[in-house]
Design a protein around this motif. Structure first.
Motif, short mmCIF file in Angstrom:
data_model
loop_
_atom_site.label_atom_id
_atom_site.label_comp_id
_atom_site.label_asym_id
_atom_site.label_seq_id
_atom_site.Cartn_x
_atom_site.Cartn_y
_atom_site.Cartn_z
N GLY A 219 -3.44 -42.05 -0.48
CA GLY A 219 -2.51 -41.06 -1.01
C GLY A 219 -3.29 -39.91 -1.64
O GLY A 219 -4.17 -40.14 -2.48
N ALA A 220 -2.96 -38.68 -1.23
CA ALA A 220 -3.66 -37.51 -1.76
C ALA A 220 -2.77 -36.76 -2.74
O ALA A 220 -2.73 -35.53 -2.76
CB ALA A 220 -4.10 -36.60 -0.61
N VAL B 261 -7.19 -41.25 2.18
CA VAL B 261 -6.34 -41.50 3.34
C VAL B 261 -4.93 -41.04 3.00
O VAL B 261 -4.33 -41.53 2.04
CB VAL B 261 -6.30 -43.02 3.67
CG1 VAL B 261 -5.46 -43.27 4.90
CG2 VAL B 261 -7.70 -43.55 3.87
N ARG C 293 0.60 -37.88 5.21
CA ARG C 293 1.15 -36.56 5.53
C ARG C 293 0.05 -35.67 6.14
O ARG C 293 -1.11 -36.07 6.16
CB ARG C 293 1.68 -35.89 4.26
CG ARG C 293 2.90 -36.58 3.70
CD ARG C 293 3.32 -35.92 2.39
NE ARG C 293 4.48 -36.57 1.80
CZ ARG C 293 4.86 -36.40 0.54
NH1 ARG C 293 4.17 -35.63 -0.27
NH2 ARG C 293 5.93 -37.02 0.07
N TYR D 56 8.47 -30.22 -2.17
CA TYR D 56 9.13 -31.51 -2.47
C TYR D 56 9.86 -31.45 -3.82
O TYR D 56 9.90 -32.43 -4.55
CB TYR D 56 8.09 -32.63 -2.47
CG TYR D 56 7.36 -32.79 -1.15
CD1 TYR D 56 7.86 -33.60 -0.14
CD2 TYR D 56 6.18 -32.10 -0.91
CE1 TYR D 56 7.19 -33.73 1.07
CE2 TYR D 56 5.50 -32.22 0.30
CZ TYR D 56 6.02 -33.03 1.29
OH TYR D 56 5.35 -33.16 2.49
N HIS E 48 8.37 -28.13 -9.46
CA HIS E 48 7.42 -28.81 -10.36
C HIS E 48 6.96 -27.88 -11.46
O HIS E 48 6.28 -26.89 -11.20
CB HIS E 48 6.23 -29.34 -9.56
CG HIS E 48 6.51 -30.66 -8.94
ND1 HIS E 48 7.27 -30.80 -7.81
CD2 HIS E 48 6.15 -31.92 -9.32
CE1 HIS E 48 7.37 -32.09 -7.51
NE2 HIS E 48 6.70 -32.79 -8.41
N ASP F 102 -1.85 -43.37 8.18
CA ASP F 102 -1.12 -44.31 7.33
C ASP F 102 -2.02 -45.51 7.04
O ASP F 102 -2.49 -46.17 7.98
CB ASP F 102 0.17 -44.75 8.05
CG ASP F 102 1.11 -45.47 7.10
OD1 ASP F 102 0.62 -46.16 6.18
OD2 ASP F 102 2.34 -45.34 7.28
N THR G 41 -1.72 -45.54 -3.86
CA THR G 41 -0.57 -44.90 -4.52
C THR G 41 0.65 -44.84 -3.59
O THR G 41 1.54 -44.01 -3.77
CB THR G 41 -0.91 -43.48 -5.05
OG1 THR G 41 -1.26 -42.64 -3.92
CG2 THR G 41 -2.05 -43.49 -6.03
N GLU H 204 5.98 -51.97 0.39
CA GLU H 204 5.53 -51.76 1.77
C GLU H 204 4.16 -52.40 1.99
O GLU H 204 3.91 -53.02 3.02
CB GLU H 204 5.47 -50.26 2.08
CG GLU H 204 5.15 -49.99 3.54
CD GLU H 204 5.05 -48.50 3.88
OE1 GLU H 204 4.68 -47.70 3.00
OE2 GLU H 204 5.31 -48.17 5.05
P1 FAD Z 1 2.80 -38.63 -4.94
O1 FAD Z 1 2.75 -37.19 -5.28
O2 FAD Z 1 4.04 -39.14 -4.33
O3 FAD Z 1 1.59 -38.94 -3.97
C1 FAD Z 1 1.50 -40.13 -3.22
C2 FAD Z 1 0.90 -39.79 -1.87
O4 FAD Z 1 0.63 -41.01 -1.17
C3 FAD Z 1 1.84 -38.98 -0.98
O5 FAD Z 1 1.19 -37.82 -0.53
C4 FAD Z 1 2.17 -39.94 0.16
O6 FAD Z 1 2.35 -39.27 1.41
C5 FAD Z 1 0.93 -40.81 0.20
N1 FAD Z 1 1.14 -42.14 0.79
C6 FAD Z 1 2.13 -43.02 0.50
N2 FAD Z 1 1.99 -44.13 1.24
C7 FAD Z 1 0.89 -43.95 2.03
C8 FAD Z 1 0.25 -44.74 3.00
N3 FAD Z 1 0.72 -45.95 3.34
N4 FAD Z 1 -0.86 -44.26 3.63
C9 FAD Z 1 -1.33 -43.01 3.32
N5 FAD Z 1 -0.76 -42.22 2.39
C10 FAD Z 1 0.34 -42.67 1.75
N6 FAD Z 1 6.76 -33.84 -12.93
C11 FAD Z 1 6.61 -32.88 -13.86
O7 FAD Z 1 5.77 -33.00 -14.76
N7 FAD Z 1 7.38 -31.76 -13.83
C12 FAD Z 1 8.33 -31.54 -12.87
O8 FAD Z 1 9.00 -30.50 -12.88
C13 FAD Z 1 8.51 -32.56 -11.88
N8 FAD Z 1 9.43 -32.40 -10.93
C14 FAD Z 1 9.62 -33.40 -10.01
C15 FAD Z 1 10.60 -33.22 -9.04
C16 FAD Z 1 10.84 -34.22 -8.11
C17 FAD Z 1 11.91 -34.03 -7.07
C18 FAD Z 1 10.07 -35.42 -8.15
C19 FAD Z 1 10.35 -36.54 -7.19
C20 FAD Z 1 9.07 -35.58 -9.09
C21 FAD Z 1 8.84 -34.57 -10.03
N9 FAD Z 1 7.83 -34.69 -10.98
C22 FAD Z 1 7.68 -33.71 -11.93
C23 FAD Z 1 6.91 -35.86 -10.99
C24 FAD Z 1 5.64 -35.61 -10.14
O9 FAD Z 1 6.03 -35.34 -8.81
C25 FAD Z 1 4.75 -36.86 -10.22
O10 FAD Z 1 4.29 -37.04 -11.54
C26 FAD Z 1 3.52 -36.81 -9.31
O11 FAD Z 1 3.77 -36.22 -8.06
C27 FAD Z 1 3.03 -38.23 -9.06
O12 FAD Z 1 1.86 -38.21 -8.28
P2 FAD Z 1 1.47 -39.48 -7.41
O13 FAD Z 1 0.09 -39.21 -6.91
O14 FAD Z 1 1.71 -40.72 -8.17
O15 FAD Z 1 2.54 -39.54 -6.22
#
Ligand code: FAD
Length: 366
Positions: free
Chosen positions: A13-14, A35, A38, A58, A61, A215, A232, A237
Motif C-alpha cells: 500500500g502506497a 507494492v 492502484r 478519493y 482531505h 496486488d 495496509t 482479505e
Molecule cells: P490508504 O490511503 O487507504 O492507503 C492504503 C493503500 O493500500 C491504498 O492505496 C490501497 O490501494 C493499497 N492496497 C490495499 N490493499 C492492497 C493490496 N492487497 N495490494 C496492494 N496495495 C493494496 N483525514 C484527515 O485528516 N482530513 C480529512 O479531511 C480526511 N478526509 C477523508 C475523506 C474520506 C472520504 C476518507 C475515506 C478519509 C479521509 N481522511 C481524512 C482520512 C485519511 O484518508 C486517512 O487518514 C489516510 O488516507 C490513511 O492512510 P492509509 O495509508 O492508512 O490508507
C-alpha cells in the motif's frame, strides 16, 4: 535466508501510513519495496491535476491537528497554505453555516445573542435519559430544528438507513458554538499542502522501489524479498475472509469540469435534504485559492460496499469489532508482518493520527 533479501521493508500500500514509514526508513539508510494495487501512489490522499486544479480523487482531505510535533513533522515534508475549513449546508435551498454556531442560529431563528439561541435550543431538546436510537440522541443534544434541517437527511444518506434504525452511539456529541466562528475544526494547526498532496508522496517514496498495479494478495511471494512487511490492505482479505467479512461503507464520486470560474464559492457544501442523493459537493480549486478559468466539482454519493468497491469507512459496530478482534489475534502471532493503517487496523483515523501511528510503529519495529 536473510542475506539473500534485498529490502529491509516490504510496504504493501502506497498510502500515507507507508509513505511515512518509507520516509523514516530512507533517512536511516534502509531500502523499501512498495507494492500498490492502484496505478498511483498516495492512497486516498491522492490528487489528480485537472485543468491546473488539484482534484482530491478519493474525497476532500484537509490536514488538521492538535499535535504540534506532527504539524512540525509535516512542515518538514511540504509547505502548507492557510486554508481554513468552513463548510456550508444547503437545506431546502437555504444556506447555513457549519459547524453549528451563532451564524447558523441567526439563519435558523434570527437570534442575535447566545442567550436567545440557548433558550430556543433548550425549549426544543428531547428530555430522555437513555436515547434508543440516533434520532433520539440527536434530538436530546440539539433539539428539533437543527436535527431535522441539518442532521437527519445527511446522516440517513451517509449510512443508508433511517435515523430511528441507527444506534445512538454514532453521534456521541454535537458541538454547538455560541460564537460567530465558522472554522470547522477546533485544532490550532490546519491547512492544505501548497501544490496538493502528491509532492509529499513523491518525497517520501523517492528512494523506494515501487511496483504499481500489483496486488499483494496475488503476489504474496514478494514477502520473501524483505525482512519486514507492513501491510495496509484489508486485514480480512489477507486472511481470505476465514472468519467472515468485515463491513464497510463506500462512496461514489461524480466529477464535472465546468467552463465557469466558480460554481459554489466554497470548497465544501453539504446537502442535508434527504431527496438530494449526494451528501456534498466539493469545489476543489478553493482548497488552494485557485484562480483558474475553469472549475472542477465532485458530487459525493454514499454507497453500500461489496467486494471490489472501495472500502472507505469501517463500520465499527460491536459485531464487526469483535470479528476484527479475531483477525487481530492471529495477526499478533505473525513474525515480521505488521498490519497497519485504516484497512489493516479496521479503524478510521484522520491523517494526523495516521502519521503519528506510522512514526510510533517505525520506532517500535526498527
Ligand atoms: P490508504 O490511503 O487507504 O492507503 C492504503 C493503500 O493500500 C491504498 O492505496 C490501497 O490501494 C493499497 N492496497 C490495499 N490493499 C492492497 C493490496 N492487497 N495490494 C496492494 N496495495 C493494496 N483525514 C484527515 O485528516 N482530513 C480529512 O479531511 C480526511 N478526509 C477523508 C475523506 C474520506 C472520504 C476518507 C475515506 C478519509 C479521509 N481522511 C481524512 C482520512 C485519511 O484518508 C486517512 O487518514 C489516510 O488516507 C490513511 O492512510 P492509509 O495509508 O492508512 O490508507
Amino acid at each position: 535466508m536473510k542475506y539473500l533479501k534485498k529490502y529491509d521493508y516490504l510496504l504493501v500500500g502506497a498510502g500515507l501510513f507507508n509513505a511515512i514509514i518509507a520516509y523514516l526508513a530512507a533517512k536511516d539508510g534502509k531500502k523499501c519495496l512498495v507494492v500498490e494495487k492502484r496505478n498511483h501512489i498516495g492512497g486516498n490522499v491522492y490528487c489528480e491535476d485537472i485543468e491546473g486544479i488539484n482534484v482530491h480523487k478519493y474525497g476532500a482531505h484537509i490536514f488538521h491537528t492538535k499535535n504540534k510535533r506532527i504539524w512540525q513533522f509535516m512542515q518538514s515534508l511540504t509547505e502548507f497554505n492557510h486554508y481554513i475549513n468552513s463548510p456550508l449546508a444547503m437545506y431546502n435551498n437555504q444556506l447555513y453555516n457549519m459547524p453549528f454556531n451563532m451564524n447558523t442560529f441567526y439563519q435558523l431563528w434570527k437570534t442575535k445573542t447566545p442567550a436567545e439561541a440557548i433558550a430556543i435550543i433548550e425549549s426544543q431538546r428531547l428530555t430522555v435519559d437513555n436515547p434508543r436510537n440516533l434520532e433520539e440522541q440527536a434530538l436530546k443534544l440539539v433539539g428539533k430544528d437543527i436535527y431535522e434541517k441539518l442532521i437527519k437527511g445527511y446522516t440517513e444518506k451517509q449510512w443508508g438507513k433511517n435515523a430511528k434504525e441507527l444506534p445512538p452511539f454514532i453521534i456521541k456529541r454535537i458541538p454547538l458554538r455560541f460564537s460567530y466562528n465558522n472554522n470547522y475544526f477546533d485544532d490550532p494547526y490546519q491547512g492544505i499542502p501548497i501544490g496538493g498532496y502528491n509532492p509529499i508522496f513523491r518525497k517520501c517514496f523517492a528512494s523506494s522501489d515501487i511496483l504499481l498495479n500489483t496486488d499483494f494478495v496475488t503476489n504474496s511471494y514478494l514477502r520473501e524479498k524483505a525482512d519486514k512487511t507492513i501491510y495496509t490492505g484489508m486485514i480480512d482479505e489477507y486472511y481470505d475472509y476465514c472468519f467472515g467479512n468485515l463491513e464497510y461503507r463506500s462512496l461514489r464520486f461524480e466529477e464535472e469540469v465546468l467552463n465557469i470560474h466558480s460554481y459554489q464559492g466554497n470548497a465544501v457544501v453539504n446537502y442535508t435534504d434527504s431527496q438530494i442523493p449526494y451528501t456534498r459537493i466539493i469545489e476543489h480549486k478553493y482548497f488552494e485559492f485557485g484562480e483558474q478559468q475553469k472549475t472542477v466539482i465532485s458530487k459525493e454519493y454514499p454507497d453500500s460496499w461489496t467486494k471490489g468497491k472501495e472500502p472507505y469507512y469501517p463500520i465499527n459496530t460491536t459485531k464487526n469489532n469483535s470479528l476484527y478482534k479475531q483477525y487481530e489475534s492471529i495477526a499478533h502471532k505473525e513474525k515480521n508482518l505488521f498490519f497497519a493503517g485504516r484497512l489493516g487496523e479496521y479503524k478510521y483515523n484522520d491523517m494526523d493520527q495516521t502519521v503519528f501511528n506510522a512514526i510510533e510503529l517505525y520506532k517500535k519495529i526498527n
